[in-house]
Design an enzyme around this catalytic site. Sequence first.
Site, PDB file in Angstrom:
ATOM      1  N   CYS A  14      10.896  14.552 -16.023  1.00 22.97           N
ATOM      2  CA  CYS A  14      10.019  15.152 -15.972  1.00 22.97           C
ATOM      3  C   CYS A  14       9.589  16.134 -15.939  1.00 22.97           C
ATOM      4  CB  CYS A  14       9.109  14.152 -14.748  1.00 22.97           C
ATOM      5  SG  CYS A  14       8.241  12.308 -15.588  1.00 22.97           S
ATOM      6  N   CYS A  24      14.971  31.164 -17.085  1.00 25.32           N
ATOM      7  CA  CYS A  24      14.319  30.211 -17.432  1.00 25.32           C
ATOM      8  C   CYS A  24      13.559  29.519 -15.811  1.00 25.32           C
ATOM      9  CB  CYS A  24      14.739  29.027 -17.645  1.00 25.32           C
ATOM     10  SG  CYS A  24      15.598  28.148 -18.206  1.00 25.32           S
TER      11      CYS A  24
END
Lengths: 92, 394
Positions: B201, B352
Site C-alpha cells: 500500500c 524516486c
Amino acid sequence: MPKVKIPTPLRQYTGGDKEVEVGGATAGEALGNLATEHPDLKQHLYTGDGKLRSFVNVYKGDEDIRYLDGPDTEVGDGDELSIIPSIAGGRC
Amino acid sequence: MQTRQPLVDSPNGEVQLSNDEIARYSRHLIMPEVALDGQKQLKAAKVLTVGTGGLGSPLALYLAAAGVGTLGIVDFDVVDESNLQRQILHGTSDVGRPKVESARDRINDINPNVNVVVHEEALTSENALEIFADYDVIVDGTDNFPTRYLVNDACVLLGKPNVYGSIFRFEGQASVFYAEEGPCYRCLYPEPPPPGLVPSCAEGGVLGILPGAIGTIQATETVKLILGIGEPLIGRLLLYDALGMSFREMKLRKDPNCPICGENPTVTELIDYQEFCGIPQAAAAEQQNGVPEITVQDLKSKLDNGEEINVLDVREPHEYEVANIGVKLIPLGELPQRLAELDQSENFAIHCKTGGRSAKAVKLLQDAGFQNVYNVKGGITAWSEEIDPSIPKY
C-alpha cells in the site's frame, strides 16, 4: 471468446483495462494469449520456465481451476476467468 | 436463531450486564438474533486484532461498540501523519504516539466496559502461539506476507478461526479461514509471491475508505462467529471492487495436500516466515547485485560545487506534481523508450520516492551502457528530511 478479469495490481500491465477478451479454448490458452498480448504481464503470471505462478489463482466463474481441469479447463464464449492475486495490505 | 455452534458458549449466570450496559446495548437486545444471551456471549468473548492500522481501526471501533468484552491489540508502530487518511482509530493529536496507546484510549472512550489488552510488540514465531492462546477469534489486519502466513499457521495449530481481510488501492478481499471447518490461507495461497513483485500500500496507495469496508466485514464475521448466527465466510472468498462498486464471491476448497491443514501436514510448528517469504534471500541478492548509490548529502555538495551531474526523477507525473526538486522527469515505465533523451557519456543521479524504482532505473541505464549512474539513497523523501524541508513529504 472468454473474458479475463484483471485485478487492480495487474491493471498497470493491461493499459488500465479491468476486463480483457482473449482467444483460447482452455484457461491455459486464454492466459497464454493474454500474456502474449500484454508482455509485461508475463512475469507476473508465469515462472521463468513457463509454469503458472503458484500465488496466482485463476478462477472460471466462481471455481478455482485447480479443482476443475487446471490449465486444461475448457472455456468458451461468455465464460469469465478471474485472476485472484495475493494482496497483503491492511495495517498500512 | 443460531445456525451453527457459537464460538463462545452462553455464559449463563457467569456474566451479567449492568443497567448501564443494558441501556447501551438496547438495539442488540431487542433483536432476537442477539438478545440478552448473545450480548453476554459478546461480553465473554475475547478477540485479538493483529494490527491497529487501516483494517484494525474499523474493526476495533465496531467490536468495542458492539460490546466485545476483551479486545487484544497487537502493534509496534507509532502513529504517522500519513496514517490519518484511513486509520480512524488515531487522531491528529496522536501523531508520534504508539498506536496501541492511542487505540486503547479511543476504544475506552467508545466503550469503557471493554477490557483492552495491549501487546506492544511485533508478532513473531516466538510469541504468536502464546499471545493467540488467550483469544477465541483472531482477526488479521496485517500488511505483509510473512505476518499473514504466521497468523494463519498459528491459528491452524491452535484450532482458532482467522478472520481475514486484505486491501490494495480500490480492491479488497475477505474470508474466514478456519481449518477446523474449511480451508486455511495456505489452501488458497500455497506460496507467497517473491518480494517486490506485489506492491505494498505504501507503494501502490490505497483509497482511505477501502479498509473501512473490508474491516467492517471482518468485524461482522467476528460477531457472527461468536454468536453462531448466519452463514460465515468459511470456504468463500469475498472480493470487493470499490470503483465498480461490486462484490463477487469465489469458492474456496480445503486442499488435501495443504502443508499445514491437509491430510499429511509437513508444517507442525511455526517456522521462519521471513525466510519462507524470501525476504532475507532478496535482501542478499539486492546487496550482491546492488547498484551504486549516492546519499542526498553527497548529491547536494556535488551540486553546490558545480560538479557535472544530471539529476533524473523517475516517479509518475502525479507524484511530481505533489513534490519535486525541479529536475527532469521520465517515469520508470517510459524510460526504456526515452533513453535517447539522455547522454551516455554524462553522470546521472536518479531518484524516486524512496529509492526502489530508481534502483531499477539505474540498472536499466547500466544495461544500456551508461557508465556513471547513481541511485539517490532514500529518494525525494530523504531529500525532504535531510536537505530541504520545504519539499513536502508524501
